[in-house]
Design an enzyme around this catalytic site. Sequence first.
Site, PDB file in Angstrom:
ATOM      1  N   CYS A   1      27.343 -26.129  10.773  1.00  0.00           N
ATOM      2  CA  CYS A   1      27.071 -24.857  11.459  1.00  0.00           C
ATOM      3  C   CYS A   1      28.004 -23.785  10.883  1.00  0.00           C
ATOM      4  CB  CYS A   1      27.295 -25.008  12.954  1.00  0.00           C
ATOM      5  SG  CYS A   1      27.229 -23.433  13.833  1.00  0.00           S
TER       6      CYS A   1
ATOM      7  N   CYS B   1      29.283 -24.332  20.881  1.00  0.00           N
ATOM      8  CA  CYS B   1      29.256 -23.457  19.706  1.00  0.00           C
ATOM      9  C   CYS B   1      29.262 -22.005  20.170  1.00  0.00           C
ATOM     10  CB  CYS B   1      28.006 -23.745  18.868  1.00  0.00           C
ATOM     11  SG  CYS B   1      27.706 -22.513  17.589  1.00  0.00           S
TER      12      CYS B   1
ATOM     13  N   ASP C   1       0.812  -1.218   0.000  1.00  0.00           N
ATOM     14  CA  ASP C   1       0.000   0.000   0.000  1.00  0.00           C
ATOM     15  C   ASP C   1       0.843   1.266   0.000  1.00  0.00           C
ATOM     16  OD1 ASP C   1      -2.739  -1.233   2.060  1.00  0.00           O
ATOM     17  OD2 ASP C   1      -2.122  -1.607  -0.009  1.00  0.00           O
TER      18      ASP C   1
ATOM     19  N   LYS D   1      -9.681   2.303  10.856  1.00  0.00           N
ATOM     20  CA  LYS D   1      -9.763   2.069   9.423  1.00  0.00           C
ATOM     21  C   LYS D   1      -9.525   0.582   9.216  1.00  0.00           C
ATOM     22  CE  LYS D   1      -8.646   3.788   4.893  1.00  0.00           C
ATOM     23  NZ  LYS D   1      -8.632   2.518   4.197  1.00  0.00           N
TER      24      LYS D   1
ATOM     25  N   ASP E   1       0.505   4.258  -2.533  1.00  0.00           N
ATOM     26  CA  ASP E   1       0.151   5.610  -2.081  1.00  0.00           C
ATOM     27  C   ASP E   1       1.166   6.631  -2.578  1.00  0.00           C
ATOM     28  OD1 ASP E   1      -2.092   4.734  -0.778  1.00  0.00           O
ATOM     29  OD2 ASP E   1      -1.117   4.565   1.180  1.00  0.00           O
TER      30      ASP E   1
ATOM     31  N   LYS F   1     -14.519  11.449  11.030  1.00  0.00           N
ATOM     32  CA  LYS F   1     -15.646  11.990  10.272  1.00  0.00           C
ATOM     33  C   LYS F   1     -16.299  13.092  11.095  1.00  0.00           C
ATOM     34  CE  LYS F   1     -16.458   7.372   8.473  1.00  0.00           C
ATOM     35  NZ  LYS F   1     -17.233   6.141   8.596  1.00  0.00           N
TER      36      LYS F   1
ATOM     37  N   SER G   1     -14.003   6.933  -1.840  1.00  0.00           N
ATOM     38  CA  SER G   1     -12.871   6.544  -0.997  1.00  0.00           C
ATOM     39  C   SER G   1     -12.538   7.705  -0.072  1.00  0.00           C
ATOM     40  CB  SER G   1     -11.692   6.120  -1.852  1.00  0.00           C
ATOM     41  OG  SER G   1     -11.170   7.239  -2.489  1.00  0.00           O
TER      42      SER G   1
HETATM   43  S1  IVH Z   1     -16.102   5.563   5.418  1.00  0.00           S
HETATM   44  C1  IVH Z   1     -17.515   8.312   2.346  1.00  0.00           C
HETATM   45  N1  IVH Z   1     -15.069   4.294   7.470  1.00  0.00           N
HETATM   46  O1  IVH Z   1     -11.626   2.852   3.375  1.00  0.00           O
HETATM   47  C2  IVH Z   1     -16.624   7.611   3.270  1.00  0.00           C
HETATM   48  N2  IVH Z   1     -14.322   3.713   5.305  1.00  0.00           N
HETATM   49  O2  IVH Z   1     -10.410   4.749   1.529  1.00  0.00           O
HETATM   50  C3  IVH Z   1     -16.327   6.258   2.803  1.00  0.00           C
HETATM   51  N3  IVH Z   1     -12.645   1.916   5.278  1.00  0.00           N
HETATM   52  O3  IVH Z   1     -13.519   1.965   0.620  1.00  0.00           O
HETATM   53  C4  IVH Z   1     -15.835   5.284   3.704  1.00  0.00           C
HETATM   54  N4  IVH Z   1     -12.586   1.603   7.437  1.00  0.00           N
HETATM   55  O4  IVH Z   1     -13.248   0.240   2.434  1.00  0.00           O
HETATM   56  C5  IVH Z   1     -15.083   4.428   6.132  1.00  0.00           C
HETATM   57  N5  IVH Z   1     -14.241   3.239   9.369  1.00  0.00           N
HETATM   58  C6  IVH Z   1     -14.266   3.367   8.036  1.00  0.00           C
HETATM   59  C7  IVH Z   1     -13.470   2.586   7.199  1.00  0.00           C
HETATM   60  C8  IVH Z   1     -13.513   2.784   5.826  1.00  0.00           C
HETATM   61  C9  IVH Z   1     -12.113   1.211   6.271  1.00  0.00           C
HETATM   62  C10 IVH Z   1     -12.296   1.745   3.859  1.00  0.00           C
HETATM   63  C11 IVH Z   1     -13.447   1.519   2.956  1.00  0.00           C
HETATM   64  C12 IVH Z   1     -13.304   2.526   1.843  1.00  0.00           C
HETATM   65  C13 IVH Z   1     -11.888   2.964   2.013  1.00  0.00           C
HETATM   66  C14 IVH Z   1     -11.739   4.389   1.604  1.00  0.00           C
END
Ligand code: IVH
Length: 677
Positions: free
Chosen positions: A417, A441, A31, A118, A35, A293, A80
Amino acid sequence: MNATERMCALRAQIEAANTQYYVLDAPTLPDAEYDRLFRELQTLEAEYPDLVTADSPTQRVGAKAARGFSSVIHRVPMLSLANAFSNAEVIAFDRRLSEALAGARLADAEIEYVCEPKFDGLAVSILYRNGLLVQGATRGDGETGEDVTENLRTIRAIPLRLPLDNPPAELEVRGEVLMMRHDFERINQEALARGEKPFVNPRNAAAGSLRQLDSRVTAARRLSFFAYGVGVVQGTDLPETQAGQMAWLASLHFPLAHERRVVQGVDGLLDYFVWLGVQRASMPYDIDGAVYKVNAIAAQTVLGFVSRAPRFAIAHKYPAQEELTVVEGIDVQVGRTGVLTPVARLKPVFVGGVTVTNATLHNADEVAKKDVRVGDTVIVRRAGDVIPEVVGVLLERRPMRDLLEAISPAFVMPTQCPVCAASVLRIEGEVAVRCSNGLACPAQRKQAIRHFAQRRAMDIEGLGDKLIDQLVESAYVGTPADLYRLDVATLVRLDRIGEKSAENLIAAIAASRGRPLSRFLFALGIRHVGEETAKALARHFGSLDALLTASIEQMSAVVDVGSVVAASIAVFMVEPHNRAVIEALRGVWTDGEPQARKAGGLARKVFVLTGTLPNLSREEAKSLIEAAGGKVTGSVSKKTDFVVVGAEAGSKLSKAHELGLTVLDEHELKRMLEETG
Ligand code: IVH
């Protein structure tokens, strides 16, 4: 390469990785690398907006749906999240939002956020019509996903019907499908037993399991699900905060992360990140960051979306635990117990928060299975305090693939060894091979002394690896007991040791005298005796002499000690060399008293034993309970106080549940005996 060419190359690389990841469930890039490429492209596109193309991966969310499943169009796109990799980026996020919301007069003080893990799984959408689950879909490219209804139905955490008298006409619940770590271990063991290739990580295993054309396979995989939001809603009013909506989903029996919190302002976010980081290691599933959020839905609406992601949310990522690097060599190291371990020497790489230069390849079977060669590009993982390991090879990056066979042949384990040249033994039933030379050893000696002196054991400050190497190589020190015979005059004879540091070391060795028995037991390096077991043994027996005269049965009565551990202690203690070292170390540790026991703590308590206990036989368990004043009977009744259950417990266990009795496993029984016996 000019900017246009670079952008073109990045797009091709990202697209290829997308296809691997989203369509073929066979990721080729960690990842972090993905990224980085994505960000580089974003930066270039920001710099040269005229060069942005319609088909750039930055302009859409994922990859095309694969063939095999029918397509589902997401009426509300599945977006995403933007990423933050540092506190500074989170602070900038909060500042951006504060300004936007102040303009809309929605926030004058701190913003309230919902924080959650996440999840490192796959996003799915689950549609309920009039309360019934009618459709389940993967995220796909965010616009169109795959219909995996039958597979999602097999996930027990997902309700098939909403527990409501008047369900909404439509409700789309969104969340993440993932695989618990223990399920991952289990299915990988099963795969290995069948001679199949194991999955590289739980995320991969979850993806592979969800996209099975035969949903019976999915069912056997025991996937899990956590909800994190809603999509389409018709026929009901939703709560006006994110937290309220989550609570409502919980009331509908959707699983939510326990680690959800509502916090105030940016300080709340950063504190949460640290707190979640601590929880992370002990969580039953993988996470790769925190998601923040804005709590008020009205504020979310004002903030809206940018092309790819909501503006009101962000994912704060932990440092990548996987990275790419190149293998520069494969060494073989000899450990404390003589086990030979192949170790990849790597081009230094920053992963999991530190620079890694070596990674374990575990054993010859692993090297063969992964086919790691010098010159290969490999994925390295370092999670938490775990030793860095090579996860796999990117075969497509193998330089001159065909030629390599000749230049860098497959790894073979030495038959001698690499340190003392003694022959190497393969132990029955184990993959490991061992140097046959024992403490003769030098490598094993060094490791034994390193283990003895480490902070968690006898804690001898300043006795570092280099010094131990010198002491062993000069033959001044062969066993831990020799440390206590060193003097300044001897030490200064070694290279690069001055009077002052020699004095300091002698003082540090002297200061380690008198450490408690628990540390000493751990320091001895008995197989299977870790810190916790050493503590339990010290608590139980009080003195080393009491342990030395204990039978295997008596040892097995200690919490955390099973018959394997007890046997290992006994084997260690009868070895003449070990006994001699212990005798020479008398005075170095301090015995205590066996932990005070309340006499007859279990007096007149009635126990029933059922099923097979992992370490204790029926008779052993019975005599331990009786020794503590308890009574063991054969059948469960209202008079029973405790039911001790082992594997394949039958009707007695169900009877115990019916009567609401306290049920214990072997571990809990031992603890009880330990505390009250
Ligand atoms: S909210 C509009 N909450 O992250 C907001 N996503 O990078 C959309 N993901 O495809 C997602 N944990 O698979 C949200 N607690 C969480 C999350 C989460 C993992 C993943 C999800 C999404 C990706 C976005």
